[in-house]
Design an enzyme around this catalytic site. Structure first.
Site, PDB file in Angstrom:
ATOM      1  N   PHE A  71      96.967 -43.467  62.817  1.00  0.00           N
ATOM      2  CA  PHE A  71      98.367 -43.137  63.083  1.00  0.00           C
ATOM      3  C   PHE A  71      98.991 -44.019  64.143  1.00  0.00           C
ATOM      4  O   PHE A  71     100.222 -44.129  64.207  1.00  0.00           O
ATOM      5  CB  PHE A  71      98.483 -41.670  63.544  1.00  0.00           C
TER       6      PHE A  71
ATOM      7  N   LYS B  90      95.472 -46.467  51.998  1.00  0.00           N
ATOM      8  CA  LYS B  90      95.737 -45.080  52.378  1.00  0.00           C
ATOM      9  C   LYS B  90      96.311 -45.071  53.785  1.00  0.00           C
ATOM     10  O   LYS B  90      95.590 -45.216  54.767  1.00  0.00           O
ATOM     11  CB  LYS B  90      94.475 -44.211  52.341  1.00  0.00           C
TER      12      LYS B  90
ATOM     13  N   GLU C   4      98.236 -39.961  57.244  1.00  0.00           N
ATOM     14  CA  GLU C   4      99.064 -38.860  56.752  1.00  0.00           C
ATOM     15  C   GLU C   4     100.099 -38.436  57.785  1.00  0.00           C
ATOM     16  O   GLU C   4     101.031 -37.692  57.463  1.00  0.00           O
ATOM     17  CB  GLU C   4      98.183 -37.670  56.373  1.00  0.00           C
TER      18      GLU C   4
ATOM     19  N   CYS D 126      94.160 -48.384  70.783  1.00  0.00           N
ATOM     20  CA  CYS D 126      92.711 -48.579  70.855  1.00  0.00           C
ATOM     21  C   CYS D 126      92.341 -49.625  71.902  1.00  0.00           C
ATOM     22  O   CYS D 126      91.174 -49.730  72.290  1.00  0.00           O
ATOM     23  CB  CYS D 126      92.157 -48.985  69.489  1.00  0.00           C
TER      24      CYS D 126
ATOM     25  N   GLU E  56      87.265 -40.622  75.147  1.00  0.00           N
ATOM     26  CA  GLU E  56      88.490 -41.389  74.964  1.00  0.00           C
ATOM     27  C   GLU E  56      89.661 -40.410  74.967  1.00  0.00           C
ATOM     28  O   GLU E  56      89.826 -39.619  74.034  1.00  0.00           O
ATOM     29  CB  GLU E  56      88.441 -42.167  73.644  1.00  0.00           C
TER      30      GLU E  56
END
Length: 561
Positions: free
Chosen positions: A177, A201, A204, A309, A409
């Site tokens: 995301f 993909k 979502e 990240c 994290e």
């Protein structure tokens, strides 16, 4: 007054007007479409997920959980498109990417608005999201040199050996995301320009940018079936991992999902590259420039609400934190928390209420375990966005490696400050952490920087650069717990991931001006090799197998010798 169908569609594609938001809430949010064989279509599923604006938690669109039949149709479309696309000349594929990058530039603001709408990051940060993906598309425009093989002429008498790189077939990408434009563009531009077809993909949570980009790719001339989009969660992922026609899978996301994807896909014989979690450290030496260091680390830690990240989440101060405390506090307090489209916004919302709650819980655990909370971003209220998922910049001091806020994290706007006495201790601390994505050192000492870059066990290193994400002429090279697989994303390694080498040994027995057919063949064995006749009448030697290309009679073999 009713809005037109086009106006409603624009809600998905990045327009943020209040009137359209109100219309969507009243009339039902638009459905996110699938892309199968060149057509955007509504899913027939009866299972849908709400896509929300993190700044307001209003529903902006509804995402389908792709059915098994729709998924199989997407893979079949990619499989059917592969032979013709693979045979398309490389310059033609590059020209599609040239047009694609032009269209991305023309629609840059709309793409960024959609990223802000669905992901929450500030508009300026969202434009950067699009741009870093655009750079990979630009690199794909010049992919030809990375597809070149190697040749050795006359590797044996009259025999040439050469290697070529060929596409692997149908590939797939599973996206996170936090970079809804950049990460998809890390994947399929390189894959399709190398001659593959692709199943994407999107996350979502924020699929809109992927759908918009796919539309632009179709406009750029990408043929039907070369790029397909499916939506969903666990079931869709499992179908990607298990489908026998999908040959390679790229993933960016969290540890648990990434390890699962790697193990299941690899067990099914697929190529897999997975970028996982991170705990990125910055080491601050006593000689570092105060102004530049503080600005760099505040931006790297709190930008995009810490949901990168490569965000810096742990700062290691060599020689103590005391002299740095006030500059850091002043800079962190100056940041404005707001909705991403507001002109003064520095920090936007987190992606979901669950992500916000987890971040706040880790802040509390740090306090409970003995850390000092110098600046607490919990409970921040943003006028006009009272229902948003906001956490303000948070600064923790006195953090120790055993604390949960350090071991996990956080993926939020939290900087954990640690102290050591020497550079050796700082390097040991970073290397003891299981992750190895990115790190940075801030110093004016060339010798300290050189030692750090040599000894640190992390794949991407910044020297006075807080977020050392490589440009696409290099690859994204996370190490240790931050990556599983053997070939990294984009750059030369990315092209190698999406292609496979084939080696050819070639000998032409009849060449213009060559010896008459009745002449004896020249000796095939190399100087110094031991020649012998095998039991089946084939001349063999211990130098190479190249001589096993003909099967003469024993008498002919002996006459050659």
């Amino acid at each position: 007054m009713q809005a037109s169908r086009k106006q409603v569609a624009r809600l998905l594609y990045g327009q943020l007007s209040l009137q359209l938001r109100q219309y969507a809430a009243a009339a039902g949010a638009p459905k996110v479409k699938l892309l199968i064989n060149g057509e955007f279509k509504d899913s027939t599923t009866d299972q849908w997920i709400d896509v929300t604006n993190p700044a307001t938690n209003e529903v902006v669109s509804r995402l389908p959980l792709t059915t098994a039949a729709e998924f199989n149709a997407a893979v079949q479309a990619a499989k059917d498109a592969f032979p013709a696309w693979r045979a398309t000349p490389v310059p033609v594929r590059q020209r599609v990417m040239l047009k694609f990058q032009e269209l991305i530039r023309s629609n840059w603001d709309d793409l960024a608005k959609n990223v802000t709408l669905e992901q929450g990051k500030t508009f300026l940060d969202a434009k950067g999201d699009v741009f870093r993906g655009l750079e990979v598309v630009e690199a794909a425009c010049g992919i030809a040199p990375m597809l070149m093989g190697e040749t050795i002429e006359n590797i044996a008498s009259g025999i040439d050996c050469y290697s070529i790189r060929q596409p692997v077939g149908v590939c797939a990408g599973i996206c996170p995301f936090n970079f809804p434009a950049m990460v998809p563009l890390w994947m399929y531009p390189m894959a399709v320009t190398a001659g593959n077809t692709f199943i994407l993909k999107p996350s979502e949570k924020d699929p809109g940018a992927s759908v918009m980009l796919a539309d632009l790719a179709q406009q750029a001339g990408l043929p039907k079936g070369v790029l397909n989009i499916v939506h969903g969660t666990h079931d869709t992922v499992n179908r990607i991992l298990d489908h026998p026609d999908i040959k390679a899978i790229s993933f960016v996301g969290g540890d648990a999902a990434g390890k699962y994807i790697y193990e299941r896909a690899a067990a099914n014989g697929k190529r897999v590259q997975c970028n996982l979690g991170a705990k990125n450290h910055a080491v601050v030496m006593p000689d570092a420039d105060v102004d530049g260091t503080v600005k760099a680390l505040v931006g790297a830690g709190f930008g995009a609400a810490g949901q990168r990240c490569m965000a810096i989440s742990a700062v290691v101060f060599v020689g103590g934190f005391e002299r740095w405390k006030e500059p850091f506090l002043e800079a962190a307090k100056s940041l404005k928390v707001n909705g991403g489209m507001e002109p003064d916004a520095d920090v936007g919302p987190m992606i979901t209420p669950e992500a916000k709650a987890r971040c706040e819980q880790l802040i509390q655990s740090a306090i409970d375990q003995g850390a000092q909370c110098l600046l607490d971003g919990r409970g921040v209220k943003v006028p006009g966005y009272e229902n948003g998922n906001f956490v303000g910049p948070t600064l923790l001091a006195g953090v120790q490696p055993h604390m949960d806020c350090y071991k996990q994290e956080i993926f939020g706007p939290v900087l954990s400050c640690l102290e050591v006495d020497t550079l050796t201790e700082a390097i040991d601390l970073v290397n003891a952490n299981p992750y190895g994505n990115g790190t940075a050192i801030f110093t004016d000492s060339g010798s300290a920087a050189r030692r750090f870059q040599h000894d640190i066990q992390v794949g991407m290193v910044g020297i006075n650069v807080p977020i050392p994400v490589p440009l696409p002429m290099f690859s994204f090279t996370g190490w240790r717990g931050s990556f599983v697989g053997d070939l990294h994303m984009y750059g030369k390694a990315g092209v190698q991931f999406y292609t496979q080498p084939k080696t050819v040994m070639a000998k032409w027995l009849r060449l213009a001006g060559s010896m008459p057919s009745k002449c004896k063949m020249p000796r095939l064995y190399r100087v110094g090799a031991q020649k012998h006749v095998s039991g089946n009448g084939i001349l063999a030697c211990n130098a190479c197998c190249c001589c096993v290309l003909i099967k003469p009679s024993v008498t002919e073999v002996l006459s050659m010798a």
